[in-house]
Design a protein around this motif. Structure first.
Motif, PDB file in Angstrom:
ATOM      1  N   VAL A   6      12.263 -16.968 -16.297  1.00  0.00           N
ATOM      2  CA  VAL A   6      11.362 -16.558 -15.228  1.00  0.00           C
ATOM      3  C   VAL A   6      12.197 -16.203 -14.001  1.00  0.00           C
ATOM      4  O   VAL A   6      13.239 -16.809 -13.744  1.00  0.00           O
ATOM      5  N   SER A   8      13.229 -16.610 -10.657  1.00  0.00           N
ATOM      6  CA  SER A   8      13.077 -17.765  -9.776  1.00  0.00           C
ATOM      7  C   SER A   8      13.426 -17.475  -8.321  1.00  0.00           C
ATOM      8  O   SER A   8      13.023 -18.212  -7.437  1.00  0.00           O
ATOM      9  N   ARG A  20      15.720 -18.165 -14.058  1.00  0.00           N
ATOM     10  CA  ARG A  20      15.804 -19.534 -14.598  1.00  0.00           C
ATOM     11  C   ARG A  20      15.497 -19.452 -16.093  1.00  0.00           C
ATOM     12  O   ARG A  20      14.386 -19.088 -16.481  1.00  0.00           O
ATOM     13  N   GLU A  27      21.036 -21.044 -13.716  1.00  0.00           N
ATOM     14  CA  GLU A  27      20.363 -19.788 -13.405  1.00  0.00           C
ATOM     15  C   GLU A  27      21.335 -18.625 -13.563  1.00  0.00           C
ATOM     16  O   GLU A  27      22.540 -18.778 -13.382  1.00  0.00           O
ATOM     17  N   LEU A  44       8.341 -12.748  -8.207  1.00  0.00           N
ATOM     18  CA  LEU A  44       8.698 -14.141  -8.442  1.00  0.00           C
ATOM     19  C   LEU A  44       7.808 -14.734  -9.519  1.00  0.00           C
ATOM     20  O   LEU A  44       6.628 -14.387  -9.613  1.00  0.00           O
ATOM     21  N   ASP A  45       8.364 -15.612 -10.304  1.00  0.00           N
ATOM     22  CA  ASP A  45       7.682 -16.295 -11.413  1.00  0.00           C
ATOM     23  C   ASP A  45       7.288 -15.352 -12.541  1.00  0.00           C
ATOM     24  O   ASP A  45       6.497 -15.716 -13.403  1.00  0.00           O
ATOM     25  N   PRO A  75       5.406 -22.327 -12.440  1.00  0.00           N
ATOM     26  CA  PRO A  75       6.281 -22.063 -11.296  1.00  0.00           C
ATOM     27  C   PRO A  75       6.933 -23.328 -10.742  1.00  0.00           C
ATOM     28  O   PRO A  75       7.922 -23.251 -10.050  1.00  0.00           O
ATOM     29  N   ARG A  78      10.593 -23.585 -11.302  1.00  0.00           N
ATOM     30  CA  ARG A  78      11.452 -22.798 -10.425  1.00  0.00           C
ATOM     31  C   ARG A  78      11.820 -23.602  -9.191  1.00  0.00           C
ATOM     32  O   ARG A  78      12.946 -23.561  -8.719  1.00  0.00           O
ATOM     33  N   GLU A  79      10.888 -24.361  -8.657  1.00  0.00           N
ATOM     34  CA  GLU A  79      11.133 -25.139  -7.452  1.00  0.00           C
ATOM     35  C   GLU A  79      11.991 -26.368  -7.714  1.00  0.00           C
ATOM     36  O   GLU A  79      12.537 -26.951  -6.808  1.00  0.00           O
ATOM     37  N   ARG A  85      17.611 -19.776  -5.131  1.00  0.00           N
ATOM     38  CA  ARG A  85      17.380 -19.521  -3.712  1.00  0.00           C
ATOM     39  C   ARG A  85      18.602 -19.874  -2.895  1.00  0.00           C
ATOM     40  O   ARG A  85      18.938 -19.180  -1.946  1.00  0.00           O
TER      41      ARG A  85
END
Length: 131
Positions: A6, A8, A20, A27, A44-45, A75, A78-79, A85
């Motif tokens: 995904v 990310s 990701r 990543e 995103l996602d 999602p 991803r966090e 990021r």
């Protein structure tokens, strides 16, 4: 070999981000050129299928991306790490510092050069002479 993951992180201005991989792992860098030319930009996602190659600088990067229909995972994953990021933020910070440092050096060169060309007490239009 194809992998799934995904998107990310994405930096719209610079045109790159991170994917990701499904099932975890580090990543992978992805550039805008790797996306299909279907008229849609990166989101995103977004679930993606991709291949991994090693770039000239030794980093792994995703190529030959294909968009997947179903979202393979939430999602929230991803966090969980934020590695993508962080990588994008570091690149942005380096770019800002590079420009700021370059501007400071240019200003310093102009000031020092101005002092040598027009020493204190010289009138505009006078040619500076060596003393």
């Amino acid at each position: 070999m194809r992998f799934e993951g995904v998107l990310s992180a994405w930096n719209q201005d610079a045109g790159y981000g991170a994917i990701r991989p499904r099932g975890g792992g580090e990543e992978v860098f992805v550039g805008l050129a790797a996306f299909p030319t279907d008229g849609e930009g990166p989101r995103l996602d977004e679930p993606l299928s991709f291949e991994i190659v090693t770039a000239r600088d030794g980093r792994k990067q995703a190529v030959n991306l294909k968009r997947l229909k179903a979202a393979p995972f939430s999602p929230a994953l991803r966090e969980a790490t934020g590695v993508g990021r962080a990588r994008v933020r570091r690149a942005q910070r380096k770019r800002r510092l590079g420009l700021a440092a370059g501007g400071a050096v240019l200003a310093l060169v102009l000031v020092v050069g101005g002092i040598k060309l027009w020493p204190p007490g010289a009138k505009p239009g006078e040619v500076a002479t060596a003393r």
